[in-house]
Design a protein around this motif. Structure first.
Motif, mmCIF file in Angstrom:
data_model
loop_
_atom_site.group_PDB
_atom_site.id
_atom_site.type_symbol
_atom_site.label_atom_id
_atom_site.label_comp_id
_atom_site.label_asym_id
_atom_site.label_seq_id
_atom_site.Cartn_x
_atom_site.Cartn_y
_atom_site.Cartn_z
ATOM 1 N N PHE A 50 36.475 -56.441 -10.588
ATOM 2 C CA PHE A 50 36.412 -56.359 -9.142
ATOM 3 C C PHE A 50 37.582 -55.522 -8.634
ATOM 4 C CE2 PHE A 50 37.386 -58.017 -4.893
ATOM 5 C CZ PHE A 50 36.169 -57.775 -4.275
ATOM 6 N N GLY A 51 37.272 -54.530 -7.826
ATOM 7 C CA GLY A 51 38.307 -53.677 -7.250
ATOM 8 C C GLY A 51 38.743 -52.524 -8.127
ATOM 9 N N SER A 52 38.078 -52.308 -9.262
ATOM 10 C CA SER A 52 38.509 -51.247 -10.174
ATOM 11 C C SER A 52 38.239 -49.840 -9.613
ATOM 12 C CB SER A 52 37.844 -51.405 -11.535
ATOM 13 O OG SER A 52 36.441 -51.276 -11.422
ATOM 14 N N ALA A 53 37.360 -49.709 -8.619
ATOM 15 C CA ALA A 53 37.062 -48.400 -8.029
ATOM 16 C C ALA A 53 37.819 -48.178 -6.721
ATOM 17 C CB ALA A 53 35.569 -48.273 -7.789
ATOM 18 N N LYS A 54 38.778 -49.037 -6.455
ATOM 19 C CA LYS A 54 39.523 -48.923 -5.204
ATOM 20 C C LYS A 54 40.198 -47.549 -5.117
ATOM 21 C CE LYS A 54 42.950 -51.275 -2.421
ATOM 22 N NZ LYS A 54 43.859 -52.429 -2.314
ATOM 23 N N GLY A 55 39.987 -46.875 -3.983
ATOM 24 C CA GLY A 55 40.573 -45.560 -3.775
ATOM 25 C C GLY A 55 39.744 -44.405 -4.307
ATOM 26 N N LEU A 56 38.655 -44.699 -5.006
ATOM 27 C CA LEU A 56 37.821 -43.639 -5.570
ATOM 28 C C LEU A 56 36.666 -43.264 -4.644
ATOM 29 C CD1 LEU A 56 37.571 -44.836 -9.283
ATOM 30 C CD2 LEU A 56 39.081 -43.097 -8.319
ATOM 31 N N ILE A 57 36.327 -44.158 -3.728
ATOM 32 C CA ILE A 57 35.191 -43.917 -2.844
ATOM 33 C C ILE A 57 35.693 -43.833 -1.409
ATOM 34 C CG2 ILE A 57 33.003 -44.840 -2.007
ATOM 35 C CD1 ILE A 57 32.795 -46.276 -4.743
ATOM 36 N N GLU A 58 35.270 -42.788 -0.700
ATOM 37 C CA GLU A 58 35.670 -42.622 0.701
ATOM 38 C C GLU A 58 34.422 -42.510 1.559
ATOM 39 O OE1 GLU A 58 38.411 -39.458 1.362
ATOM 40 O OE2 GLU A 58 39.581 -39.939 -0.416
ATOM 41 N N MET A 59 34.459 -43.128 2.729
ATOM 42 C CA MET A 59 33.352 -43.042 3.675
ATOM 43 C C MET A 59 33.850 -42.331 4.922
ATOM 44 S SD MET A 59 31.793 -46.839 3.178
ATOM 45 C CE MET A 59 30.363 -46.592 4.161
ATOM 46 N N SER A 60 33.004 -41.510 5.498
ATOM 47 C CA SER A 60 33.403 -40.779 6.698
ATOM 48 C C SER A 60 33.487 -41.740 7.885
ATOM 49 C CB SER A 60 32.418 -39.656 6.991
ATOM 50 O OG SER A 60 31.140 -40.194 7.257
ATOM 51 N N ASP A 61 34.237 -41.353 8.890
ATOM 52 C CA ASP A 61 34.430 -42.200 10.064
ATOM 53 C C ASP A 61 33.124 -42.413 10.822
ATOM 54 O OD1 ASP A 61 37.105 -42.469 9.497
ATOM 55 O OD2 ASP A 61 37.686 -40.735 10.726
ATOM 56 N N ASP A 62 32.211 -41.461 10.768
ATOM 57 C CA ASP A 62 30.955 -41.584 11.504
ATOM 58 C C ASP A 62 29.803 -42.100 10.616
ATOM 59 O OD1 ASP A 62 30.684 -39.380 9.919
ATOM 60 O OD2 ASP A 62 29.738 -38.137 11.463
ATOM 61 N N PHE A 63 30.116 -42.845 9.593
ATOM 62 C CA PHE A 63 29.116 -43.347 8.643
ATOM 63 C C PHE A 63 28.027 -44.163 9.348
ATOM 64 C CE2 PHE A 63 27.560 -46.685 5.789
ATOM 65 C CZ PHE A 63 27.013 -45.911 4.786
ATOM 66 N N ASP A 64 28.398 -45.008 10.308
ATOM 67 C CA ASP A 64 27.447 -45.883 10.980
ATOM 68 C C ASP A 64 26.743 -45.228 12.166
ATOM 69 O OD1 ASP A 64 27.914 -47.983 9.246
ATOM 70 O OD2 ASP A 64 29.562 -48.785 10.442
ATOM 71 N N GLU A 65 27.097 -44.027 12.490
ATOM 72 C CA GLU A 65 26.481 -43.339 13.628
ATOM 73 C C GLU A 65 25.053 -42.932 13.273
ATOM 74 O OE1 GLU A 65 28.021 -42.979 16.601
ATOM 75 O OE2 GLU A 65 29.638 -44.132 15.702
ATOM 76 N N PRO A 66 24.142 -42.957 14.271
ATOM 77 C CA PRO A 66 22.763 -42.527 13.992
ATOM 78 C C PRO A 66 22.715 -41.041 13.621
ATOM 79 C CG PRO A 66 22.983 -43.457 16.208
ATOM 80 C CD PRO A 66 24.338 -43.409 15.611
ATOM 81 N N LEU A 67 21.764 -40.693 12.783
ATOM 82 C CA LEU A 67 21.592 -39.308 12.363
ATOM 83 C C LEU A 67 20.772 -38.552 13.408
ATOM 84 C CD1 LEU A 67 20.742 -39.915 8.611
ATOM 85 C CD2 LEU A 67 22.926 -39.173 9.563
ATOM 86 N N ASN A 68 21.151 -37.326 13.701
ATOM 87 C CA ASN A 68 20.464 -36.514 14.699
ATOM 88 C C ASN A 68 19.003 -36.266 14.351
ATOM 89 O OD1 ASN A 68 22.777 -36.334 16.220
ATOM 90 N ND2 ASN A 68 23.452 -34.439 15.231
ATOM 91 N N ASP A 69 18.693 -36.135 13.102
ATOM 92 C CA ASP A 69 17.333 -35.822 12.671
ATOM 93 C C ASP A 69 16.365 -37.000 12.832
ATOM 94 O OD1 ASP A 69 18.367 -33.407 11.974
ATOM 95 O OD2 ASP A 69 18.446 -33.832 9.822
ATOM 96 N N PHE A 70 16.859 -38.191 13.098
ATOM 97 C CA PHE A 70 16.014 -39.378 13.149
ATOM 98 C C PHE A 70 15.853 -39.965 14.541
ATOM 99 C CE2 PHE A 70 17.242 -39.104 8.696
ATOM 100 C CZ PHE A 70 16.041 -39.371 8.059
ATOM 101 N N HIS A 71 16.157 -39.216 15.569
ATOM 102 C CA HIS A 71 16.034 -39.728 16.933
ATOM 103 C C HIS A 71 14.605 -40.148 17.264
ATOM 104 C CE1 HIS A 71 20.019 -39.303 18.467
ATOM 105 N NE2 HIS A 71 20.125 -38.049 18.038
ATOM 106 N N GLU A 72 13.618 -39.447 16.774
ATOM 107 C CA GLU A 72 12.228 -39.775 17.097
ATOM 108 C C GLU A 72 11.774 -41.068 16.455
ATOM 109 O OE1 GLU A 72 9.468 -37.209 14.233
ATOM 110 O OE2 GLU A 72 11.030 -36.001 15.213
ATOM 111 N N TYR A 73 12.488 -41.549 15.416
ATOM 112 C CA TYR A 73 12.121 -42.789 14.739
ATOM 113 C C TYR A 73 12.815 -44.015 15.309
ATOM 114 C CZ TYR A 73 10.365 -39.489 11.278
ATOM 115 O OH TYR A 73 9.690 -38.478 10.668
ATOM 116 N N THR A 74 13.840 -43.835 16.114
ATOM 117 C CA THR A 74 14.584 -44.965 16.661
ATOM 118 C C THR A 74 13.965 -45.414 17.972
ATOM 119 O OG1 THR A 74 16.139 -43.471 17.734
ATOM 120 C CG2 THR A 74 16.741 -44.287 15.562
ATOM 121 N N PRO A 75 14.023 -46.721 18.267
ATOM 122 C CA PRO A 75 13.425 -47.224 19.497
ATOM 123 C C PRO A 75 14.185 -46.815 20.741
ATOM 124 C CG PRO A 75 14.331 -49.021 18.168
ATOM 125 C CD PRO A 75 14.551 -47.743 17.448
#
Length: 75
Positions: A50-75
């Motif tokens: 557990f925790g052996s990959a710490k620091g190896l994976i990075e997520m962008s700040d806008d990871f949870d933001e909706p994707l522009n290409d999928f606006h027609e699929y969102t309510p």
């Protein structure tokens, strides 16, 4: 490395298994001359720690933001 014919190996099987578990290479020669090797199986598969990959994976700040290409699929 120890080479043993099949007839002798059947008599000494317990001893040969013990030697193989200690790291000695055991070769058994069958009646037709074909060699076989006794190898111990790994009893435990390595599990990731557990925790052996710490620091190896990075997520962008806008990871949870909706994707522009999928606006027609969102309510």
């Amino acid at each position: 490395m120890q080479k043993v014919d099949l007839k002798e190996a059947t008599k000494q099987l317990e001893e040969l298994i013990h030697k193989a578990s200690q790291g000695e290479e055991i070769i058994i020669i069958s009646n037709d001359g074909q060699p076989f090797q006794i190898l111990p199986l790994k009893s435990k598969t390595p599990r990731p720690k557990f925790g052996s990959a710490k620091g190896l994976i990075e997520m962008s700040d806008d990871f949870d933001e909706p994707l522009n290409d999928f606006h027609e699929y969102t309510p």
